[in-house]
Scaffold this motif. Structure first.
Motif, PDB file in Angstrom:
ATOM      1  N   GLU A   1       4.838  18.792  28.865  1.00  0.00           N
ATOM      2  CA  GLU A   1       4.892  17.804  29.910  1.00  0.00           C
ATOM      3  C   GLU A   1       4.025  16.732  29.454  1.00  0.00           C
ATOM      4  OE1 GLU A   1       6.354  18.040  32.762  1.00  0.00           O
ATOM      5  OE2 GLU A   1       7.154  20.201  32.062  1.00  0.00           O
ATOM      6  N   LYS A   2       3.173  16.661  28.018  1.00  0.00           N
ATOM      7  CA  LYS A   2       2.233  15.874  27.750  1.00  0.00           C
ATOM      8  C   LYS A   2       2.859  14.427  27.190  1.00  0.00           C
ATOM      9  CE  LYS A   2      -1.761  15.196  24.782  1.00  0.00           C
ATOM     10  NZ  LYS A   2      -2.608  14.752  26.010  1.00  0.00           N
ATOM     11  N   ASP A   3       2.645  13.157  27.445  1.00  0.00           N
ATOM     12  CA  ASP A   3       3.263  12.093  26.997  1.00  0.00           C
ATOM     13  C   ASP A   3       2.447  11.878  25.539  1.00  0.00           C
ATOM     14  OD1 ASP A   3       4.677  11.786  29.444  1.00  0.00           O
ATOM     15  OD2 ASP A   3       2.859  10.772  30.548  1.00  0.00           O
TER      16      ASP A   3
ATOM     17  N   PRO B   1       2.708  24.078  28.347  1.00  0.00           N
ATOM     18  CA  PRO B   1       2.200  22.930  28.899  1.00  0.00           C
ATOM     19  C   PRO B   1       2.238  21.505  27.980  1.00  0.00           C
ATOM     20  CG  PRO B   1       0.506  24.771  28.646  1.00  0.00           C
ATOM     21  CD  PRO B   1       2.002  25.212  28.183  1.00  0.00           C
TER      22      PRO B   1
END
Length: 320
Positions: free
Chosen positions: A193-195, A190
């Motif tokens: 996908e984090k900015d 997960p």
């Protein structure tokens, strides 16, 4: 006080292999009697050999205790030297046997994770193309495990992250490339996908960490302290890439490991988290005993390591 030259002269002219065998046997048994029996000597004869050595070098070699005899600092130094001499004799005998049997020699090389993904395999492929009969034994471990074995003559070379301060006495180092550390996770994690990923995003995750006696682990522990004395909720200590890869692939854990292991992962199960790390980068190279010449096969592997490092360094420069 005897000078280095005087001691060297006495070692060359007076020390005999039979005396060294006795010292090593006494150290192993912690008993002159049991050591004498092993070597088919009488106890008085063994005792006299030790006393003669003590007189020759003007030192005490063993101290008596209620549990037997223990080597003094001088005795331990002679025993270590004797063990190395016998290992070198064994290595030479093996080399002569290989030559007689048509082999191109043998090498025992220790490797750390930083070298096991690309550098060492490519070097082994190169040297075995040149010497098809060469026998190579690879031993995995950490510097804390491999460097004592290198000093003792059990390994010809150690390839991997070069120790900066520890393990450097009596060893020579050859820098080959710059190593990078990254945080590995599974594909589809997960956090990929984090900015603008930050350390706080990792706080709930389990970590796979190197053992506490390694340089990288000490750097990670200091990093955790700088992050408010952070302690991971779950920890596995492991330097086994196969184990670590399986743990990462089946969970959301993360692991600090050489970036090349992530980039070269077979099957592409791993990915690197986009979080710069303030620790872990450092020189990767070969360590070997100082003051002794490498066997021809080991020298050939060292040349192959230099050649294998060149395209890696070139690609790193292009990527900068």
């Amino acid at each position: 006080m005897q000078t280095h030259e005087q001691i060297t002269s006495r070692v060359i002219n007076r020390l005999r292999l039979r005396q060294l065998r006795l010292l090593i046997a006494v150290d192993r048994h912690r008993s002159i009697l049991h050591a004498a029996r092993e070597l088919n000597l009488s106890q008085p004869a063994a005792t006299k050999m030790i006393k003669d050595l003590e007189a020759d070098f003007d030192v005490l070699l063993f101290e008596r205790t209620n549990r037997g005899v223990n080597p003094t600092a001088a005795g331990a130094a002679l025993i270590r030297g004797g063990q190395l001499i016998f290992r070198q004799i064994s290595t030479t005998a093996q080399e002569l046997e290989d030559i007689a049997g048509g082999n191109a020699g043998r090498i025992v090389v220790g490797t750390l994770l930083a070298a096991s993904a690309r550098l060492l395999p490519e070097a082994i492929a190169r040297v075995m193309d040149e010497r098809p009969g060469l026998i190579i034994k690879v031993v995995e471990g950490t510097n804390e495990v491999l460097m004592p074995r290198l000093r003792a003559g059990e390994l010809d070379l150690v390839v991997g992250r070069l120790p900066m301060l520890r393990h450097r006495s009596d060893l020579s180092q050859m820098r080959l490339m710059q190593g990078r550390i990254a945080l590995a996770c599974r594909r589809g994690h997960p956090l990929l996908e984090k900015d603008e990923l930050e350390f706080d995003d990792l706080r709930g995750l389990g970590w796979i960490l190197p053992p506490s006696d390694t340089t990288l682990r000490r750097q990670i522990d200091q990093f955790f302290l700088d992050q408010g004395q952070y302690a991971p909720p779950r920890v596995v200590e492991s330097v086994s890439f196969v184990t670590n890869r399986a743990l990462l692939a089946g969970s959301d854990m993360i692991c600090a490991m050489p970036a090349e292991l992530i980039e070269g992962d077979p099957g592409g199960a791993l990915a690197a988290l986009p979080l710069p790390l303030p620790f872990g980068d450092g020189p990767v190279g070969a360590s070997f005993r100082a003051g002794t010449s490498l066997p021809p096969a080991a020298a050939a592997l060292l040349d192959a390591l230099r050649a294998a490092a060149q395209p890696i360094n070139a690609s790193d420069r292009l990527g900068q």
